[in-house]
Design an enzyme around this catalytic site. Structure first.
Site, PDB file in Angstrom:
ATOM      1  N   ASP A  32     -35.295 -38.630  83.556  1.00 27.52           N
ATOM      2  CA  ASP A  32     -33.500 -39.001  83.715  1.00 27.52           C
ATOM      3  C   ASP A  32     -33.588 -40.068  82.540  1.00 27.52           C
ATOM      4  OD1 ASP A  32     -30.640 -39.715  83.446  1.00 27.52           O
ATOM      5  OD2 ASP A  32     -30.946 -41.086  85.066  1.00 27.52           O
ATOM      6  N   THR A 120     -37.110 -33.570  93.654  1.00 27.75           N
ATOM      7  CA  THR A 120     -38.370 -33.619  93.998  1.00 27.75           C
ATOM      8  C   THR A 120     -39.030 -34.929  93.790  1.00 27.75           C
ATOM      9  OG1 THR A 120     -39.486 -32.711  92.490  1.00 27.75           O
ATOM     10  CG2 THR A 120     -38.070 -31.145  93.825  1.00 27.75           C
ATOM     11  N   GLY A 121     -38.435 -35.812  93.329  1.00 23.58           N
ATOM     12  CA  GLY A 121     -39.061 -37.272  93.101  1.00 23.58           C
ATOM     13  C   GLY A 121     -38.526 -38.343  93.955  1.00 23.58           C
ATOM     14  N   ILE A 122     -38.103 -39.335  93.311  1.00 21.30           N
ATOM     15  CA  ILE A 122     -37.400 -40.167  93.833  1.00 21.30           C
ATOM     16  C   ILE A 122     -36.499 -39.931  95.242  1.00 21.30           C
ATOM     17  CG2 ILE A 122     -38.423 -42.066  92.489  1.00 21.30           C
ATOM     18  CD1 ILE A 122     -35.827 -42.491  91.563  1.00 21.30           C
ATOM     19  N   TYR A 123     -35.576 -38.636  94.815  1.00 27.62           N
ATOM     20  CA  TYR A 123     -34.976 -38.428  96.250  1.00 27.62           C
ATOM     21  C   TYR A 123     -35.477 -37.991  97.313  1.00 27.62           C
ATOM     22  CZ  TYR A 123     -30.964 -39.362  92.767  1.00 27.62           C
ATOM     23  OH  TYR A 123     -30.065 -40.117  92.181  1.00 27.62           O
TER      24      TYR A 123
END
Length: 172
Positions: A32, A120-123
């Site tokens: 993002d 799949t990252g910070i979430y």
């Protein structure tokens, strides 16, 4: 045509790239932030206009803006779910991210679309599960929309762990 790449999505030339956005639509970290930084102020300006009209973007939903300085025509911003152990409809919400992004791309007349690894990252969505959902959602859309303008679907993984998980599903 399906393609899997280990690359930076902000460098992909296609009609639409998908942004793993947050509900604010005002940029953030990860993909993002990279899309907002490299795409320039035109993306943020359009995101602000969307927020003024409809408010924040809900999880699983999607909106589109210009791609600004990116080598695409559009950015489709979708908000992926935060992983809560699979008990909060995370799989359905992630499927909706892909379905809504594909619907918007088709409405815009796009022939090509590139997806990052949504959530799949910070979430913290489990990568292997996210890969299965992503590929299944695109396959479902393509099979059920024979007249779609979309002809090219690219999954763009930023790191080796995501790439390997997607490759395991992609080539199985």
């Amino acid at each position: 045509m399906y393609e899997l790449l280990l690359a930076d999505i902000t460098t992909i030339t296609c009609d639409a790239i998908v942004n793993a956005a947050n509900t604010s639509l005002l940029g953030g970290g990860g993909v993002d932030g990279a899309i907002h930084r490299k795409g320039g102020s035109a993306i943020l300006d359009e995101c602000r206009a969307i927020r003024a009209k409809q408010g924040k973007c809900k999880v699983g939903e999607a909106v589109h803006t210009t791609a600004g300085d990116l080598p695409a025509k559009y950015v489709i911003h979708t908000v992926g779910p935060v992983w809560n152990g699979g008990t909060k409809n995370e799989a359905e919400l992630l499927t909706n991210c892909y379905a809504n992004s594909l619907r918007i791309a088709n409405e815009l007349g796009c022939e090509s679309i590139a997806f990052p690894c949504i959530s799949t990252g910070i979430y913290h969505f489990p990568i292997a599960e996210a890969a299965k959902i992503a590929i299944a959602a695109v396959n479902f859309y393509y099979k059920n929309n024979p007249n779609t303008s979309l002809q090219s679907y690219t999954f763009v993984c930023f790191d080796k762990a995501n790439f390997e998980a997607y490759a395991a599903v992609f080539f199985s």
